[in-house]
Design an enzyme around this catalytic site. Structure first.
Site, PDB file in Angstrom:
ATOM      1  N   LYS A  17      92.483  43.392  52.165  1.00  0.00           N
ATOM      2  CA  LYS A  17      92.629  45.075  51.612  1.00  0.00           C
ATOM      3  C   LYS A  17      93.002  45.877  52.597  1.00  0.00           C
ATOM      4  O   LYS A  17      93.747  46.795  52.509  1.00  0.00           O
ATOM      5  CB  LYS A  17      91.427  45.327  50.804  1.00  0.00           C
ATOM      6  CG  LYS A  17      91.227  46.447  50.517  1.00  0.00           C
ATOM      7  CD  LYS A  17      89.688  46.830  49.834  1.00  0.00           C
ATOM      8  CE  LYS A  17      88.658  47.353  50.653  1.00  0.00           C
ATOM      9  NZ  LYS A  17      88.799  48.778  51.352  1.00  0.00           N
ATOM     10  N   ASN A  18      92.074  45.948  53.806  1.00  0.00           N
ATOM     11  CA  ASN A  18      92.133  47.075  54.500  1.00  0.00           C
ATOM     12  C   ASN A  18      93.377  46.799  55.463  1.00  0.00           C
ATOM     13  O   ASN A  18      93.701  47.946  56.111  1.00  0.00           O
ATOM     14  CB  ASN A  18      90.889  46.961  55.458  1.00  0.00           C
ATOM     15  CG  ASN A  18      89.629  47.243  54.572  1.00  0.00           C
ATOM     16  OD1 ASN A  18      89.808  48.028  53.571  1.00  0.00           O
ATOM     17  ND2 ASN A  18      88.539  47.236  55.190  1.00  0.00           N
ATOM     18  N   CYS A  43      84.008  54.907  48.909  1.00  0.00           N
ATOM     19  CA  CYS A  43      82.891  54.150  48.832  1.00  0.00           C
ATOM     20  C   CYS A  43      81.967  55.227  49.242  1.00  0.00           C
ATOM     21  O   CYS A  43      82.150  55.983  50.707  1.00  0.00           O
ATOM     22  CB  CYS A  43      82.630  53.021  49.596  1.00  0.00           C
ATOM     23  SG  CYS A  43      83.446  51.599  48.983  1.00  0.00           S
ATOM     24  N   ARG A  84      81.835  60.914  55.651  1.00  0.00           N
ATOM     25  CA  ARG A  84      82.994  60.113  56.265  1.00  0.00           C
ATOM     26  C   ARG A  84      84.195  61.020  56.560  1.00  0.00           C
ATOM     27  O   ARG A  84      85.156  61.271  56.300  1.00  0.00           O
ATOM     28  CB  ARG A  84      83.578  59.284  55.312  1.00  0.00           C
ATOM     29  CG  ARG A  84      82.415  58.156  54.651  1.00  0.00           C
ATOM     30  CD  ARG A  84      82.914  57.192  53.796  1.00  0.00           C
ATOM     31  NE  ARG A  84      83.904  56.195  54.290  1.00  0.00           N
ATOM     32  CZ  ARG A  84      84.452  55.314  53.634  1.00  0.00           C
ATOM     33  NH1 ARG A  84      84.237  55.155  52.420  1.00  0.00           N
ATOM     34  NH2 ARG A  84      85.192  54.214  54.421  1.00  0.00           N
ATOM     35  N   PRO A  85      83.683  61.698  57.823  1.00  0.00           N
ATOM     36  CA  PRO A  85      84.578  62.892  58.449  1.00  0.00           C
ATOM     37  C   PRO A  85      85.943  62.303  58.903  1.00  0.00           C
ATOM     38  O   PRO A  85      86.197  60.987  59.032  1.00  0.00           O
ATOM     39  CB  PRO A  85      83.953  63.216  59.781  1.00  0.00           C
ATOM     40  CG  PRO A  85      82.915  62.172  60.158  1.00  0.00           C
ATOM     41  CD  PRO A  85      82.743  61.524  58.879  1.00  0.00           C
ATOM     42  N   ASP A 100      87.749  63.918  61.644  1.00  0.00           N
ATOM     43  CA  ASP A 100      87.888  64.914  62.826  1.00  0.00           C
ATOM     44  C   ASP A 100      88.809  64.339  63.696  1.00  0.00           C
ATOM     45  O   ASP A 100      89.728  64.733  64.212  1.00  0.00           O
ATOM     46  CB  ASP A 100      86.677  65.329  63.214  1.00  0.00           C
ATOM     47  CG  ASP A 100      85.716  64.170  63.611  1.00  0.00           C
ATOM     48  OD1 ASP A 100      85.503  63.385  62.837  1.00  0.00           O
ATOM     49  OD2 ASP A 100      85.296  64.207  64.683  1.00  0.00           O
ATOM     50  N   ASP A 158      81.236  45.619  57.104  1.00  0.00           N
ATOM     51  CA  ASP A 158      81.531  45.363  55.649  1.00  0.00           C
ATOM     52  C   ASP A 158      80.984  44.182  55.190  1.00  0.00           C
ATOM     53  O   ASP A 158      81.271  43.735  53.920  1.00  0.00           O
ATOM     54  CB  ASP A 158      82.996  45.490  55.467  1.00  0.00           C
ATOM     55  CG  ASP A 158      83.688  46.851  55.604  1.00  0.00           C
ATOM     56  OD1 ASP A 158      84.875  46.790  55.921  1.00  0.00           O
ATOM     57  OD2 ASP A 158      82.943  47.819  55.506  1.00  0.00           O
ATOM     58  N   ARG A 178      88.070  47.001  43.408  1.00  0.00           N
ATOM     59  CA  ARG A 178      88.835  47.713  44.307  1.00  0.00           C
ATOM     60  C   ARG A 178      89.104  46.658  45.422  1.00  0.00           C
ATOM     61  O   ARG A 178      90.153  46.859  45.998  1.00  0.00           O
ATOM     62  CB  ARG A 178      88.024  48.748  44.739  1.00  0.00           C
ATOM     63  CG  ARG A 178      87.962  50.011  43.922  1.00  0.00           C
ATOM     64  CD  ARG A 178      87.447  51.242  44.590  1.00  0.00           C
ATOM     65  NE  ARG A 178      87.953  51.333  45.974  1.00  0.00           N
ATOM     66  CZ  ARG A 178      87.438  51.648  46.990  1.00  0.00           C
ATOM     67  NH1 ARG A 178      86.289  52.055  47.025  1.00  0.00           N
ATOM     68  NH2 ARG A 178      88.052  51.718  48.136  1.00  0.00           N
TER      69      ARG A 178
END
Ligand code: EPZ
Length: 419
Positions: free
Chosen positions: A22-23, A117, A122-123, A125, A306, A398
């Site tokens: 998936k990722n 999620c 969950r920045p 920057d 994960d 998902r």
């Protein structure tokens, strides 16, 4: 809405084939927007995040042809940034890769602030720092992120944290930039290597992916006209490894890369499970109660965050007291409340949790709070005595293709029913 109903207590046995990662898929699909041509992508997992991404890419002007449920032909010669996709992009976090790829291809890139999620803040920057280092201007306002540039010029970028997303996004923005970009302290996950391999297949010049220094030499154009197969899913592989141990079963996982799971294999051997790899298969079996262990999640090649919830299920029924330190995400222990409803004895505080091992879990109605928590509850339901109902299973869909079919073929008594 649907729920999964599992009658647990049966060891999972047999073999299962892992889908594409998936990722990797949710980064390769936006990466294809950099191609001024046609390409074919195979071994895509048939999951909702992939379907959503294809819908977004189509609305940006790509021509799509599905050869089958796992293979797609993409014609990305005519791409146009549009506000139409903003709402769709808010539905998940990986939409931020559109910033890197559209910025690399055109002068403007715009996405809705990423969802995804709920793992704490969950920045992004580090992504923005990278785009600005290449010469872009980034505006975050009204729930959108807009990046604009006249031209992108290669630069040296140090990542304060080995961020997967920032590494991939900066790679995407650098592929067509002038000159060379160096990403220092880059993340090394298998899906980063896969995105680099995909781009190089299509004409890019990226070196060092999988190490902590990646060099991207800008090229004029990606011509495509090639096909690429997505890497097997490291996290799905680990999910089935941990399911074998939690249910005291015996599972052979096919179409996987055992090297990607070295940290998980080491931990499973440490607690008394058996793991054997040969070629593209991993066999995991366990016929006794496992012993305790301590886990600290780290960027690859450390223990993957994960797989932390799935490992939590194994430790919840192991002999003794275990501790998990979650170093990546602020809030990734929500699943422990659900496991405690099933008889576990877990105390979570901030970024660590203490697991007092119990003999067995008992079925209960539980709620999936995110993708990997949902996978953990599925494993817990298979291991528990009695019946478990899992709600909010859209999270699981998902990231896992045909999950109940795969567990059923391993002997699980599992049904997907309307709530
Ligand atoms: C990717 O998320 C994965 N998602 C996550 O998987 C995974 O948990 C994570 O990598 C770590 O492996 C996708 O690939 C779509 P990060 P990402 O940037 O890229 C901090 C799943 O279950 N950070 O490596 O968002 C951040 O706060 C999902 O498949 C910054 O501070 O992860 C976190 O503490 C869940 N600034 C750490 O880095 C930034 O600009 C890791 O984030 C970016 C990140």
């Amino acid at each position: 809405m649907e729920k999964l109903v599992i009658k647990g207590g049966t060891p999972l046995k047999g073999s299962v084939t892992v889908s594409g990662a998936k990722n990797a898929a949710v980064a390769i699909l936006p990466a294809a927007l950099l191609i001024d041509g046609v390409c074919t992508i195979d071994n895509l997992p048939n999951i909702s995040d992939v379907k959503l991404y294809v819908k977004i890419i189509e609305s940006l002007g790509a021509k799509i042809e599905w050869k089958n449920e796992h293979e797609i032909v993409l014609d990305t010669r005519h791409i146009e940034c549009t506000d139409e996709t903003l709402d769709l992009t808010r539905k998940f976090r990986a939409s931020y890769y559109l910033l890197g790829s559209l910025l690399g291809r055109s002068k403007v890139a715009k996405v809705g602030s990423p969802g995804g999620c709920n793992l704490g803040s969950r920045p992004i920057d580090l992504h923005i720092k990278g785009f600005e280092a290449l010469g872009a201007t980034v505006d975050v306002s009204n729930g959108n992120i807009t990046a604009t540039r006249d031209k992108l010029v290669g630069n040296s970028i140090y990542l304060d944290f080995a961020s997967v997303g920032a590494t991939i996004n900066i790679m995407l923005a650098s592929v067509l930039a002038e000159g060379t970009t160096t990403i220092d302290n880059a993340a090394k996950e298998p899906h980063i290597v896969d995105v680099a391999n995909f781009l190089n297949t299509m004409g890019a010049d990226i070196r060092g992916a999988g190490t902590d220094i990646i060099k991207i030499h800008g090229v004029e154009k990606l011509t495509g006209n090639k096909s690429y197969s997505v890497v097997p899913d490291q996290i799905e592989t680990g999910t089935f490894m941990l399911a074998a141990v939690a249910t005291k079963g015996d599972i052979t996982i096919k179409n996987c890369i055992s090297k990607h799971l070295e940290s998980v294999t080491a931990k499973l051997l440490e607690i008394g499970a058996n793991v054997e790899s040969s070629g593209d298969e991993i066999r995991v079996w366990c016929d006794k109660r496992t012993s305790k262990a301590n886990i600290k999640t780290l960027p690859y090649p450390g223990f993957p965050t994960d797989l932390q919830p799935q490992m939590g299920v194994v430790l919840a029924i192991s002999d003794g007291t275990s501790i998990i330190n979650e170093s990546i995400w602020e809030s990734r222990f929500q699943y422990t409340n659900e496991l405690n409803k099933m008889g576990a004895k877990i105390t979570a505080q901030g970024k660590s949790a203490v697991f007092e091992g119990v003999e067995t879990l008992y079925g209960a109605p539980v709620y999936s709070t995110d993708l990997r928590a949902g996978a953990a509850l599925l494993i817990a339901g298979c291991a528990a005595q009695g019946t478990t109902e899992i709600y909010n299973i859209e999270h699981i869909d998902r990231g896992y293709e045909k999950i109940e079919e795969k567990f059923r073929q391993l002997g699980s008594n599992i049904q997907r029913v309307e709530e």
